[in-house]
Design a protein around this motif. Sequence first.
Motif, mmCIF file in Angstrom:
data_model
loop_
_atom_site.group_PDB
_atom_site.id
_atom_site.type_symbol
_atom_site.label_atom_id
_atom_site.label_comp_id
_atom_site.label_asym_id
_atom_site.label_seq_id
_atom_site.Cartn_x
_atom_site.Cartn_y
_atom_site.Cartn_z
ATOM 1 N N SER A 201 11.435 7.641 9.480
ATOM 2 C CA SER A 201 11.409 6.268 10.000
ATOM 3 C C SER A 201 10.282 6.064 11.018
ATOM 4 O O SER A 201 10.024 4.943 11.438
ATOM 5 C CB SER A 201 12.749 5.921 10.639
ATOM 6 N N GLU A 202 9.599 7.148 11.403
ATOM 7 C CA GLU A 202 8.510 7.041 12.376
ATOM 8 C C GLU A 202 7.281 6.414 11.717
ATOM 9 O O GLU A 202 6.743 6.936 10.747
ATOM 10 C CB GLU A 202 8.149 8.416 12.936
ATOM 11 N N LEU A 203 6.842 5.284 12.269
ATOM 12 C CA LEU A 203 5.703 4.574 11.697
ATOM 13 C C LEU A 203 4.391 5.198 12.165
ATOM 14 O O LEU A 203 4.252 5.533 13.336
ATOM 15 C CB LEU A 203 5.746 3.097 12.093
ATOM 16 N N PRO A 204 3.420 5.321 11.257
ATOM 17 C CA PRO A 204 2.130 5.892 11.664
ATOM 18 C C PRO A 204 1.296 4.858 12.414
ATOM 19 O O PRO A 204 1.471 3.650 12.246
ATOM 20 C CB PRO A 204 1.468 6.237 10.330
ATOM 21 N N ALA A 205 0.403 5.364 13.214
ATOM 22 C CA ALA A 205 -0.535 4.497 13.936
ATOM 23 C C ALA A 205 -1.819 5.288 14.153
ATOM 24 O O ALA A 205 -1.767 6.503 14.355
ATOM 25 C CB ALA A 205 0.053 4.069 15.279
ATOM 26 N N VAL B 98 -5.334 7.960 -0.679
ATOM 27 C CA VAL B 98 -4.195 8.624 -1.330
ATOM 28 C C VAL B 98 -3.969 9.992 -0.690
ATOM 29 O O VAL B 98 -2.839 10.349 -0.340
ATOM 30 C CB VAL B 98 -4.415 8.738 -2.857
ATOM 31 N N SER B 99 -5.046 10.758 -0.521
ATOM 32 C CA SER B 99 -4.934 12.082 0.101
ATOM 33 C C SER B 99 -4.320 12.004 1.489
ATOM 34 O O SER B 99 -3.419 12.778 1.822
ATOM 35 C CB SER B 99 -6.313 12.742 0.210
ATOM 36 N N GLU B 100 -4.818 11.090 2.296
ATOM 37 C CA GLU B 100 -4.329 10.972 3.672
ATOM 38 C C GLU B 100 -2.860 10.559 3.722
ATOM 39 O O GLU B 100 -2.079 11.125 4.486
ATOM 40 C CB GLU B 100 -5.184 9.986 4.461
ATOM 41 N N LEU B 101 -2.482 9.568 2.922
ATOM 42 C CA LEU B 101 -1.105 9.070 2.981
ATOM 43 C C LEU B 101 -0.110 10.092 2.439
ATOM 44 O O LEU B 101 0.981 10.263 3.007
ATOM 45 C CB LEU B 101 -0.992 7.741 2.233
ATOM 46 N N VAL B 102 -0.458 10.782 1.366
ATOM 47 C CA VAL B 102 0.442 11.813 0.829
ATOM 48 C C VAL B 102 0.512 12.996 1.792
ATOM 49 O O VAL B 102 1.590 13.540 2.038
ATOM 50 C CB VAL B 102 0.004 12.239 -0.591
ATOM 51 N N THR B 103 -0.612 13.373 2.371
ATOM 52 C CA THR B 103 -0.623 14.452 3.369
ATOM 53 C C THR B 103 0.266 14.087 4.550
ATOM 54 O O THR B 103 1.051 14.922 5.028
ATOM 55 C CB THR B 103 -2.056 14.746 3.852
ATOM 56 N N ASN B 104 0.160 12.854 5.026
ATOM 57 C CA ASN B 104 1.020 12.414 6.137
ATOM 58 C C ASN B 104 2.493 12.523 5.768
ATOM 59 O O ASN B 104 3.313 12.955 6.590
ATOM 60 C CB ASN B 104 0.685 10.987 6.550
ATOM 61 N N ALA B 105 2.854 12.115 4.562
ATOM 62 C CA ALA B 105 4.260 12.190 4.146
ATOM 63 C C ALA B 105 4.739 13.640 4.163
ATOM 64 O O ALA B 105 5.827 13.941 4.650
ATOM 65 C CB ALA B 105 4.431 11.584 2.755
ATOM 66 N N HIS B 106 3.930 14.540 3.636
ATOM 67 C CA HIS B 106 4.333 15.940 3.577
ATOM 68 C C HIS B 106 4.305 16.603 4.954
ATOM 69 O O HIS B 106 5.234 17.321 5.315
ATOM 70 C CB HIS B 106 3.417 16.707 2.630
ATOM 71 N N THR B 107 3.262 16.341 5.738
ATOM 72 C CA THR B 107 3.064 17.048 7.002
ATOM 73 C C THR B 107 3.886 16.473 8.150
ATOM 74 O O THR B 107 4.560 17.209 8.869
ATOM 75 C CB THR B 107 1.569 17.020 7.396
ATOM 76 N N HIS B 108 3.822 15.166 8.324
ATOM 77 C CA HIS B 108 4.485 14.555 9.481
ATOM 78 C C HIS B 108 5.932 14.160 9.197
ATOM 79 O O HIS B 108 6.784 14.279 10.070
ATOM 80 C CB HIS B 108 3.695 13.343 9.971
ATOM 81 N N ALA B 109 6.201 13.691 7.983
ATOM 82 C CA ALA B 109 7.560 13.272 7.645
ATOM 83 C C ALA B 109 8.380 14.425 7.068
ATOM 84 O O ALA B 109 9.588 14.305 6.925
ATOM 85 C CB ALA B 109 7.523 12.126 6.643
ATOM 86 N N MET C 35 -5.066 8.037 9.794
ATOM 87 C CA MET C 35 -4.851 6.585 9.786
ATOM 88 C C MET C 35 -6.101 5.839 10.242
ATOM 89 O O MET C 35 -6.328 4.704 9.838
ATOM 90 C CB MET C 35 -3.625 6.199 10.608
ATOM 91 N N LEU C 36 -6.941 6.488 11.047
ATOM 92 C CA LEU C 36 -8.233 5.885 11.388
ATOM 93 C C LEU C 36 -9.091 5.761 10.126
ATOM 94 O O LEU C 36 -9.778 4.753 9.929
ATOM 95 C CB LEU C 36 -8.965 6.711 12.440
ATOM 96 N N LEU C 37 -9.054 6.782 9.278
ATOM 97 C CA LEU C 37 -9.777 6.721 8.007
ATOM 98 C C LEU C 37 -9.231 5.617 7.121
ATOM 99 O O LEU C 37 -9.987 4.830 6.540
ATOM 100 C CB LEU C 37 -9.697 8.061 7.271
ATOM 101 N N VAL C 38 -7.916 5.558 6.991
ATOM 102 C CA VAL C 38 -7.299 4.513 6.169
ATOM 103 C C VAL C 38 -7.699 3.138 6.695
ATOM 104 O O VAL C 38 -8.063 2.244 5.924
ATOM 105 C CB VAL C 38 -5.761 4.678 6.121
ATOM 106 N N ASP C 39 -7.663 2.973 8.006
ATOM 107 C CA ASP C 39 -8.038 1.704 8.611
ATOM 108 C C ASP C 39 -9.493 1.335 8.310
ATOM 109 O O ASP C 39 -9.826 0.182 8.057
ATOM 110 C CB ASP C 39 -7.805 1.767 10.126
ATOM 111 N N ALA C 40 -10.361 2.335 8.303
ATOM 112 C CA ALA C 40 -11.785 2.089 8.044
ATOM 113 C C ALA C 40 -12.063 1.840 6.561
ATOM 114 O O ALA C 40 -12.961 1.064 6.221
ATOM 115 C CB ALA C 40 -12.613 3.274 8.534
#
Length: 141
Positions: free
Chosen positions: A87-91, A52-63, A105-110
């Motif tokens: 619209s930029e997809l994370p990887a 949750v932390s990583e995905l919300v952080t990504n939305a705020h920081t990168h998007a 996203m490496l953390l999310v993947d793991a």
Amino acid sequence: MDRSSLRAVGWARSLPMDREVKAARDWARDHLDSLGWTSTAPETVDSVLLTVSELVTNAHTHAHSSAQLVLIWDNRCLHIAVHDSSSELPAPRTPSADRLGGRGMLLVDALADEWETRSCPHGKTVTACFRPPAEVTTTAR
């Protein structure tokens, strides 16, 4: 209920840019507690909250976007979905000693049992799935 039916419990929350990621984690923890996971599957709870932390952080920081956080429990998997306006997809990126970020996203993947991204007309949604340990039975309160 016939076999084609699906019973699910879900919660949704919008997190504006000025809201802390901590608010998202606290909100998610409350719902995980309502499923009984905080006492029966604490390691899974830790993985969910970090995701949750990583995905919300990504939305705020990168998007540069507010985040819409949705949790859905369908008696098999806890789906964590975060929607943002980019619209930029994370990887997952290769970690580097030259930059601080880039490991989310490496953390999310793991941590997640599976995850995916989907483009939407007004951005994207990243969804991660978590299954509780087999011995855990969950009923929403």
